[in-house]
Scaffold this motif. Structure first.
Motif, PDB file in Angstrom:
ATOM      1  N   SER A  47      24.497  59.097  32.681  1.00  0.00           N
ATOM      2  CA  SER A  47      24.272  58.078  33.711  1.00  0.00           C
ATOM      3  C   SER A  47      24.523  56.667  33.200  1.00  0.00           C
ATOM      4  N   TYR A  48      24.290  56.435  31.920  1.00  0.00           N
ATOM      5  CA  TYR A  48      24.415  55.087  31.364  1.00  0.00           C
ATOM      6  C   TYR A  48      25.605  54.973  30.402  1.00  0.00           C
ATOM      7  N   CYS A  49      26.578  55.852  30.559  1.00  0.00           N
ATOM      8  CA  CYS A  49      27.708  55.851  29.627  1.00  0.00           C
ATOM      9  C   CYS A  49      28.504  54.548  29.681  1.00  0.00           C
ATOM     10  N   ASP A  50      28.431  53.843  30.808  1.00  0.00           N
ATOM     11  CA  ASP A  50      29.139  52.568  30.947  1.00  0.00           C
ATOM     12  C   ASP A  50      28.194  51.370  30.819  1.00  0.00           C
ATOM     13  N   THR A  51      26.993  51.613  30.306  1.00  0.00           N
ATOM     14  CA  THR A  51      25.996  50.546  30.157  1.00  0.00           C
ATOM     15  C   THR A  51      25.702  50.332  28.677  1.00  0.00           C
ATOM     16  N   PRO A  52      26.323  49.323  28.073  1.00  0.00           N
ATOM     17  CA  PRO A  52      26.151  49.140  26.621  1.00  0.00           C
ATOM     18  C   PRO A  52      24.762  48.694  26.215  1.00  0.00           C
TER      19      PRO A  52
END
Length: 291
Positions: A47-52
């Motif tokens: 879910s957070y793969c694009d949230t650094p």
């Protein structure tokens, strides 16, 4: 001010943990997270793969209260966070804040920053005792806890009794010894960059010194800060837990009650949505308020 939150989560509630994460991340902070449930951990990574801003632990993924895994896990998270030092030699995070399971902020980030700026260049945690002033602290450290990897062992009367029996037996043959002063504190810390680095650089001391200790999160980090860090310590309890707001040493935590949260409280635990809905509803988004 850029904050690295070091968080541990034991439940399996995707909605709750994502709400908590989003509240912190949306204020520009980063979260370094240990999740005990394997499926939930996988869901969060996807879910957070694009949230650094979210860093799910990969060196040590899980931890338990009253077990070496908890203080060690938080120091490992500090090591992970310190890898994000800037190329010019400056550091990414101004503060490192430990949040154990079920903890939420009770004030806005603006209020928290104001408080932290009033204690610039100080570590903030609540220290209650040490082995120089109280011989019982040394006796506590000398005891062994052989069942510290049993899940929720601290809530099991049988395993607690077995721990007491075996620790007494071993203690009569082999005494754990240390020359350093042991400090007892609440298990939550707001650390400067210097102190976080001091802990990360001395992870081996934590593992070697406090293995088979019961509730080492109340001893390890405070002791290491006194030994390895030159940062001044501001001694104040800004955490509310349980019915009266006070943490009880060597006991499983109880849900915090609404009346226990006061003007000096900046964080509260336990405040899970399914167990403690009133507190959770009143405070889960307090961090994002403008004042």
């Amino acid at each position: 001010m850029k904050i690295a939150y070091l968080m541990h989560y034991m439940k399996k509630n995707f909605e709750e943990i994502t709400e908590n994460l989003d509240v912190l991340i949306n204020q520009g902070d980063d979260v370094y997270l240990m999740v005990n449930d394997d499926d939930l951990r996988d869901d969060l990574i996807l879910s957070y793969c694009d949230t650094p801003n979210l860093h799910v632990a990969h060196h040590q993924q899980t931890a338990l209260p009253a077990d070496m895994s908890l203080p060690r896990g938080f120091i490992v998270l500090m090591k992970d966070a310190l890898e994000f030092e800037k190329e010019d030699g400056s550091f990414t995070y101004d503060r490192f804040i430990i949040m154990t399971d079920g903890m939420i902020p009770t004030k806005s980030k603006a209020q928290l920053v104001e408080y932290l700026e009033a204690h610039e260049d100080e570590d903030i945690y609540y220290e209650v005792d040490n082995s120089d002033e109280n011989e019982e602290v040394k006796k506590r450290f000398e005891n062994y806890a052989f069942f510290t990897n049993s899940y929720d062992f601290q809530k099991s009367k049988t395993i607690r009794a077995m721990n007491k029996m075996t620790s007494s037996l071993v203690h009569s043959f082999k005494k754990r010894e240390i020359e350093d002063t042991i400090y007892i504190s609440y298990p939550w810390f707001i650390l400067t960059h210097e102190s976080a680095k001091a802990l990360a650089d001395n992870l081996a001391y934590c593992s070697n010194t406090f293995k088979m200790c019961l509730y080492p999160e109340e001893m390890a980090i405070a002791t290491m800060l006194h030994k390895f860090s030159n940062v001044d310590h501001h001694n104040e309890n800004i955490w509310a837990v349980g019915k009266n707001g006070e943490y009880t040493l060597q006991q499983p935590m109880e849900n915090v009650e609404l009346d226990a949260i006061n003007d000096s409280t900046y964080f509260a635990a336990l405040a899970h949505s399914e167990d403690n809905l009133q507190v959770y509803e009143d405070y889960f988004d307090a961090y994002t308020c403008e004042s």
